[in-house]
Design a protein around this motif. Sequence first.
Motif, PDB file in Angstrom:
ATOM      1  N   GLN A   1       0.857  -1.180   0.000  1.00 28.54           N
ATOM      2  CA  GLN A   1       0.000   0.000   0.000  1.00 28.54           C
ATOM      3  C   GLN A   1       0.898   1.235   0.000  1.00 28.54           C
ATOM      4  OE1 GLN A   1      -2.771   1.519   3.356  1.00 28.54           O
ATOM      5  NE2 GLN A   1      -4.156   0.560   1.865  1.00 28.54           N
ATOM      6  N   ILE A   2       0.693   2.089  -1.005  1.00 31.24           N
ATOM      7  CA  ILE A   2       1.451   3.335  -1.110  1.00 31.24           C
ATOM      8  C   ILE A   2       0.471   4.493  -1.020  1.00 31.24           C
ATOM      9  CG2 ILE A   2       3.049   4.702  -2.491  1.00 31.24           C
ATOM     10  CD1 ILE A   2       3.907   2.138  -3.910  1.00 31.24           C
ATOM     11  N   VAL A   3       0.721   5.402  -0.083  1.00 34.96           N
ATOM     12  CA  VAL A   3      -0.123   6.581   0.077  1.00 34.96           C
ATOM     13  C   VAL A   3       0.611   7.754  -0.570  1.00 34.96           C
ATOM     14  CG1 VAL A   3      -1.357   8.070   1.682  1.00 34.96           C
ATOM     15  CG2 VAL A   3      -1.009   5.646   2.245  1.00 34.96           C
ATOM     16  N   PHE A   4       0.057   8.253  -1.670  1.00 37.88           N
ATOM     17  CA  PHE A   4       0.685   9.340  -2.422  1.00 37.88           C
ATOM     18  C   PHE A   4       0.177  10.687  -1.924  1.00 37.88           C
ATOM     19  CE2 PHE A   4       1.031   5.749  -5.337  1.00 37.88           C
ATOM     20  CZ  PHE A   4       2.345   5.871  -5.775  1.00 37.88           C
ATOM     21  N   LEU A   5       1.080  11.642  -1.801  1.00 36.61           N
ATOM     22  CA  LEU A   5       0.730  13.007  -1.419  1.00 36.61           C
ATOM     23  C   LEU A   5       0.997  13.914  -2.609  1.00 36.61           C
ATOM     24  CD1 LEU A   5       1.420  11.452   1.278  1.00 36.61           C
ATOM     25  CD2 LEU A   5       2.109  13.636   2.205  1.00 36.61           C
ATOM     26  N   ASP A   6      -0.065  14.381  -3.238  1.00 31.73           N
ATOM     27  CA  ASP A   6       0.064  15.345  -4.330  1.00 31.73           C
ATOM     28  C   ASP A   6       0.140  16.728  -3.704  1.00 31.73           C
ATOM     29  OD1 ASP A   6      -0.042  16.880  -6.608  1.00 31.73           O
ATOM     30  OD2 ASP A   6      -2.166  16.556  -6.971  1.00 31.73           O
ATOM     31  N   THR A   7       1.299  17.357  -3.788  1.00 35.16           N
ATOM     32  CA  THR A   7       1.530  18.615  -3.080  1.00 35.16           C
ATOM     33  C   THR A   7       1.353  19.814  -4.003  1.00 35.16           C
ATOM     34  OG1 THR A   7       3.893  18.616  -3.588  1.00 35.16           O
ATOM     35  CG2 THR A   7       3.208  17.479  -1.588  1.00 35.16           C
ATOM     36  N   PRO A   8       1.100  21.010  -3.437  1.00 33.99           N
ATOM     37  CA  PRO A   8       1.076  22.221  -4.262  1.00 33.99           C
ATOM     38  C   PRO A   8       2.415  22.415  -4.967  1.00 33.99           C
ATOM     39  CG  PRO A   8       0.200  22.659  -2.068  1.00 33.99           C
ATOM     40  CD  PRO A   8       0.808  21.287  -2.028  1.00 33.99           C
ATOM     41  N   GLY A   9       2.380  22.976  -6.152  1.00 38.91           N
ATOM     42  CA  GLY A   9       3.622  23.249  -6.867  1.00 38.91           C
ATOM     43  C   GLY A   9       4.508  24.209  -6.089  1.00 38.91           C
TER      44      GLY A   9
ATOM     45  N   ALA B   1       5.763  18.042   3.397  1.00 40.51           N
ATOM     46  CA  ALA B   1       5.495  16.685   2.919  1.00 40.51           C
ATOM     47  C   ALA B   1       6.779  15.870   2.810  1.00 40.51           C
ATOM     48  CB  ALA B   1       4.790  16.737   1.567  1.00 40.51           C
ATOM     49  N   LEU B   2       7.895  16.540   2.529  1.00 39.19           N
ATOM     50  CA  LEU B   2       9.163  15.823   2.365  1.00 39.19           C
ATOM     51  C   LEU B   2       9.669  15.220   3.668  1.00 39.19           C
ATOM     52  CD1 LEU B   2      11.019  18.318   0.013  1.00 39.19           C
ATOM     53  CD2 LEU B   2      10.159  16.046  -0.583  1.00 39.19           C
ATOM     54  N   LYS B   3       9.151  15.704   4.795  1.00 40.24           N
ATOM     55  CA  LYS B   3       9.637  15.252   6.097  1.00 40.24           C
ATOM     56  C   LYS B   3       8.882  14.042   6.632  1.00 40.24           C
ATOM     57  CE  LYS B   3      10.846  20.057   7.186  1.00 40.24           C
ATOM     58  NZ  LYS B   3      10.543  21.229   8.053  1.00 40.24           N
ATOM     59  N   GLU B   4       7.845  13.607   5.929  1.00 38.30           N
ATOM     60  CA  GLU B   4       6.989  12.563   6.483  1.00 38.30           C
ATOM     61  C   GLU B   4       6.775  11.400   5.522  1.00 38.30           C
ATOM     62  OE1 GLU B   4       2.634  14.403   5.641  1.00 38.30           O
ATOM     63  OE2 GLU B   4       3.877  15.604   6.970  1.00 38.30           O
ATOM     64  N   VAL B   5       7.723  11.214   4.586  1.00 36.11           N
ATOM     65  CA  VAL B   5       7.530  10.187   3.568  1.00 36.11           C
ATOM     66  C   VAL B   5       8.726   9.239   3.481  1.00 36.11           C
ATOM     67  CG1 VAL B   5       5.983  11.596   2.174  1.00 36.11           C
ATOM     68  CG2 VAL B   5       8.454  11.747   1.788  1.00 36.11           C
ATOM     69  N   GLU B   6       8.461   8.083   2.874  1.00 28.77           N
ATOM     70  CA  GLU B   6       9.528   7.096   2.643  1.00 28.77           C
ATOM     71  C   GLU B   6      10.283   7.382   1.354  1.00 28.77           C
ATOM     72  OE1 GLU B   6       7.883   5.910   5.962  1.00 28.77           O
ATOM     73  OE2 GLU B   6       6.566   6.046   4.218  1.00 28.77           O
TER      74      GLU B   6
ATOM     75  N   LEU C   1      15.593  19.787  -1.813  1.00 31.32           N
ATOM     76  CA  LEU C   1      15.763  18.332  -1.675  1.00 31.32           C
ATOM     77  C   LEU C   1      17.064  17.970  -0.974  1.00 31.32           C
ATOM     78  CD1 LEU C   1      14.512  17.143  -5.191  1.00 31.32           C
ATOM     79  CD2 LEU C   1      13.320  16.933  -3.011  1.00 31.32           C
ATOM     80  N   LYS C   2      18.075  18.817  -1.124  1.00 34.09           N
ATOM     81  CA  LYS C   2      19.365  18.544  -0.493  1.00 34.09           C
ATOM     82  C   LYS C   2      19.291  18.619   1.030  1.00 34.09           C
ATOM     83  CE  LYS C   2      22.161  20.122  -4.416  1.00 34.09           C
ATOM     84  NZ  LYS C   2      23.090  21.147  -4.941  1.00 34.09           N
ATOM     85  N   LYS C   3      18.206  19.192   1.553  1.00 36.66           N
ATOM     86  CA  LYS C   3      18.056  19.363   2.999  1.00 36.66           C
ATOM     87  C   LYS C   3      17.435  18.140   3.676  1.00 36.66           C
ATOM     88  CE  LYS C   3      17.206  24.319   2.296  1.00 36.66           C
ATOM     89  NZ  LYS C   3      16.186  25.418   2.448  1.00 36.66           N
ATOM     90  N   VAL C   4      16.958  17.166   2.889  1.00 31.41           N
ATOM     91  CA  VAL C   4      16.297  15.997   3.472  1.00 31.41           C
ATOM     92  C   VAL C   4      17.042  14.718   3.094  1.00 31.41           C
ATOM     93  CG1 VAL C   4      14.054  17.128   3.436  1.00 31.41           C
ATOM     94  CG2 VAL C   4      14.750  15.742   1.481  1.00 31.41           C
ATOM     95  N   LYS C   5      16.789  13.663   3.838  1.00 29.34           N
ATOM     96  CA  LYS C   5      17.450  12.381   3.600  1.00 29.34           C
ATOM     97  C   LYS C   5      16.561  11.404   2.838  1.00 29.34           C
ATOM     98  CE  LYS C   5      20.336  12.818   7.731  1.00 29.34           C
ATOM     99  NZ  LYS C   5      20.731  12.226   9.022  1.00 29.34           N
ATOM    100  N   THR C   6      15.393  11.861   2.457  1.00 26.67           N
ATOM    101  CA  THR C   6      14.444  11.016   1.741  1.00 26.67           C
ATOM    102  C   THR C   6      14.983  10.623   0.367  1.00 26.67           C
ATOM    103  OG1 THR C   6      12.654  12.249   2.804  1.00 26.67           O
ATOM    104  CG2 THR C   6      12.068  10.912   0.905  1.00 26.67           C
ATOM    105  N   PRO C   7      14.911   9.324  -0.019  1.00 26.77           N
ATOM    106  CA  PRO C   7      15.305   8.955  -1.385  1.00 26.77           C
ATOM    107  C   PRO C   7      14.387   9.624  -2.401  1.00 26.77           C
ATOM    108  CG  PRO C   7      14.300   7.093  -0.257  1.00 26.77           C
ATOM    109  CD  PRO C   7      14.501   8.146   0.774  1.00 26.77           C
ATOM    110  N   VAL C   8      14.970  10.171  -3.447  1.00 24.99           N
ATOM    111  CA  VAL C   8      14.208  10.952  -4.418  1.00 24.99           C
ATOM    112  C   VAL C   8      14.299  10.301  -5.798  1.00 24.99           C
ATOM    113  CG1 VAL C   8      13.928  13.195  -5.531  1.00 24.99           C
ATOM    114  CG2 VAL C   8      14.655  13.077  -3.132  1.00 24.99           C
ATOM    115  N   PHE C   9      13.142  10.084  -6.410  1.00 28.94           N
ATOM    116  CA  PHE C   9      13.080   9.624  -7.798  1.00 28.94           C
ATOM    117  C   PHE C   9      12.968  10.853  -8.696  1.00 28.94           C
ATOM    118  CE2 PHE C   9      11.271   5.054  -7.650  1.00 28.94           C
ATOM    119  CZ  PHE C   9      11.919   4.783  -6.463  1.00 28.94           C
ATOM    120  N   LEU C  10      13.744  10.897  -9.769  1.00 29.57           N
ATOM    121  CA  LEU C  10      13.539  11.888 -10.812  1.00 29.57           C
ATOM    122  C   LEU C  10      12.556  11.282 -11.813  1.00 29.57           C
ATOM    123  CD1 LEU C  10      14.200  14.587 -12.201  1.00 29.57           C
ATOM    124  CD2 LEU C  10      16.039  13.395 -13.420  1.00 29.57           C
TER     125      LEU C  10
END
Length: 309
Positions: free
Chosen positions: A67-75, A94-99, A122-131
């Motif tokens: 189960q993946i819960v997606f958060l569509d955030t404001p631009g 949102a970046l602080k509360e996701v996998e 993005l450089k301020k968080v440790k969350t893995p980021v997909f481009l």
Amino acid sequence: MNQQPSNNRGDGKGKFRSGFVAIIGRPNVGKSTLMNHLIGQKIAIMSDKPQTTRNKIHGVYTTNDTQIVFLDTPGIHKPQSKLGNYMMQTAESALKEVEAALFLIDASEGLGGGDRFIIEQLKKVKTPVFLVMNKIDKVQPEQLLPMITQYNELFEFAEIIPISALQGNNVNTLIEQLSRYMPEGPQYYPADQITDHPEQFVVSELIREKILHMTREEIPHSIAVAIEDMKVQDNGVVYIGAVIFVERDSQKGIIIGKRGELLKEVGKQARKDIEALLGSRTFLELWVKVKKDWRNQERVLKDLGFRHD
């Protein structure tokens, strides 16, 4: 920066994987289109006008083992009002509360100043980021590799996946890769639930979407929609009373239109989507009211549901 994906996939023997994923990017890169395609139903409004999404829209994707819960955030953009500040803080929080996070870009436009600004965040968080390179249906395949090199020089992405959210190209691959990054965890929502927002919120957004489609440039960021009444009548028809708020008297006239024609068309088109969402006949009644400069009034923003978690 990279988090290694887990190899311990759900195997039907009790191992269930779940997590939260933020969809971020500049305004108008296709975040809401991607969300709706991932979930398989419209829960986020779509418009060619920027800064359409104002809240975090939670969409729930569920299979037998994930189960993946997606958060569509404001631009992410430079705010111009208190509402703009709210939207920016919503996206960044949102970046602080996701996998994992999906950094969605418009492949047909390439790297721009807005993308560079987001990468610095993005450089301020440790969350893995997909481009996630969206709108590949608008570019030639040979254009993608130089673009990937550009982005790779600025940030170390966990994965790079070209897609077309509108056509669905490669979206299944995106889901498969994301699932590998989800930790073992609980099923947060029932399998048939596609969003954690109440129906009234989604209904108000569907109404706002129709206004965005039908009005001139001065209107979009000046409107809000509040559901004042929503109930099932004795005949089984769902009655909905909604108020459209604008900032100026001139905007009220534009939305009502000549002889009320534009407002009637907004109601007609919104009702189709609302009936598809609710699965029942609907009677939709709309009013337009003026709340001067509501985007800069803290109390009004809270009354309209713009609150920080």
